[in-house]
Write a protein that holds these residues in place. Structure first.
Motif, mmCIF file in Angstrom:
data_model
loop_
_atom_site.group_PDB
_atom_site.id
_atom_site.type_symbol
_atom_site.label_atom_id
_atom_site.label_comp_id
_atom_site.label_asym_id
_atom_site.label_seq_id
_atom_site.Cartn_x
_atom_site.Cartn_y
_atom_site.Cartn_z
ATOM 1 N N MET A 1 0.828 -1.195 0.000
ATOM 2 C CA MET A 1 0.000 0.000 0.000
ATOM 3 C C MET A 1 0.869 1.255 0.000
ATOM 4 S SD MET A 1 -3.195 -0.631 2.469
ATOM 5 C CE MET A 1 -4.191 -2.079 2.361
ATOM 6 N N SER A 2 0.327 2.314 -0.478
ATOM 7 C CA SER A 2 1.044 3.589 -0.561
ATOM 8 C C SER A 2 1.279 4.171 0.834
ATOM 9 C CB SER A 2 0.216 4.564 -1.394
ATOM 10 O OG SER A 2 0.710 5.861 -1.251
ATOM 11 N N ASP A 3 2.373 4.899 0.988
ATOM 12 C CA ASP A 3 2.625 5.540 2.279
ATOM 13 C C ASP A 3 1.759 6.787 2.466
ATOM 14 O OD1 ASP A 3 3.938 7.130 0.458
ATOM 15 O OD2 ASP A 3 5.752 7.361 1.650
ATOM 16 N N ARG A 4 0.959 7.114 1.465
ATOM 17 C CA ARG A 4 0.000 8.219 1.595
ATOM 18 C C ARG A 4 -1.369 7.700 2.022
ATOM 19 N NH1 ARG A 4 0.484 13.083 -2.257
ATOM 20 N NH2 ARG A 4 2.707 13.419 -2.251
ATOM 21 N N ASN A 5 -1.449 6.412 2.311
ATOM 22 C CA ASN A 5 -2.709 5.782 2.644
ATOM 23 C C ASN A 5 -3.147 6.191 4.049
ATOM 24 O OD1 ASN A 5 -4.829 4.061 3.193
ATOM 25 N ND2 ASN A 5 -3.854 2.280 2.285
ATOM 26 N N GLN A 7 -5.562 5.063 5.656
ATOM 27 C CA GLN A 7 -6.235 3.961 6.341
ATOM 28 C C GLN A 7 -5.306 3.228 7.300
ATOM 29 O OE1 GLN A 7 -7.652 1.520 3.130
ATOM 30 N NE2 GLN A 7 -9.451 2.796 2.791
ATOM 31 N N LEU A 8 -4.011 3.490 7.222
ATOM 32 C CA LEU A 8 -3.044 2.798 8.070
ATOM 33 C C LEU A 8 -2.489 3.742 9.137
ATOM 34 C CD1 LEU A 8 -1.044 0.772 5.393
ATOM 35 C CD2 LEU A 8 -2.874 -0.030 6.888
ATOM 36 N N ASN A 11 1.194 5.012 9.114
ATOM 37 C CA ASN A 11 1.599 6.047 8.165
ATOM 38 C C ASN A 11 1.408 7.467 8.703
ATOM 39 O OD1 ASN A 11 2.155 4.052 6.307
ATOM 40 N ND2 ASN A 11 0.264 4.336 5.162
ATOM 41 N N HIS A 45 -5.602 -0.287 11.379
ATOM 42 C CA HIS A 45 -6.205 -0.039 10.062
ATOM 43 C C HIS A 45 -7.670 0.325 10.244
ATOM 44 C CE1 HIS A 45 -8.390 -1.336 6.414
ATOM 45 N NE2 HIS A 45 -7.343 -0.829 5.803
ATOM 46 N N GLY A 49 -10.521 5.512 6.970
ATOM 47 C CA GLY A 49 -9.450 6.442 7.308
ATOM 48 C C GLY A 49 -9.257 6.545 8.809
ATOM 49 N N LYS A 63 -7.833 11.237 4.623
ATOM 50 C CA LYS A 63 -8.032 10.778 3.260
ATOM 51 C C LYS A 63 -6.747 10.860 2.445
ATOM 52 C CE LYS A 63 -12.258 9.818 3.902
ATOM 53 N NZ LYS A 63 -12.641 8.414 4.039
ATOM 54 N N ASN A 64 -5.846 11.764 2.830
ATOM 55 C CA ASN A 64 -4.570 11.896 2.112
ATOM 56 C C ASN A 64 -3.530 12.473 3.058
ATOM 57 O OD1 ASN A 64 -2.962 11.772 -0.318
ATOM 58 N ND2 ASN A 64 -3.060 13.995 -0.338
#
Length: 68
Positions: A1-5, A7-8, A11, A45, A49, A63-64
């Motif tokens: 998954m992206s580090d901009r996620n 949901q985690l 991050n 998680h 978000g 969200k970002n």
């Protein structure tokens, strides 16, 4: 998954600039930008978000994650 996620939880750190959706804006998806003061979600998680409190006191789900 992206580090901009957003949901985690892993991050997201206090002091990061993020875009969140406030509870009142969930229907429209309008985003609010700010800096993370506290992380309110305890689970690693969350599908909608991670919930955070911004330095100005507003609470919403990430969200970002903005990268400078």
């Amino acid at each position: 998954m992206s580090d901009r996620n957003g949901q985690l939880r892993a991050n997201i750190q206090p002091g990061m600039d993020v875009e969140i959706v406030l509870k009142k804006d969930q229907k429209t998806g309008k985003r609010t930008t700010g800096r993370v003061e506290d992380i309110l979600t305890n689970t690693p998680h969350h599908p909608h978000g991670i919930k955070v409190r911004l330095t100005d006191g507003q609470v919403g789900r990430v969200k970002n994650i903005s990268h400078q």
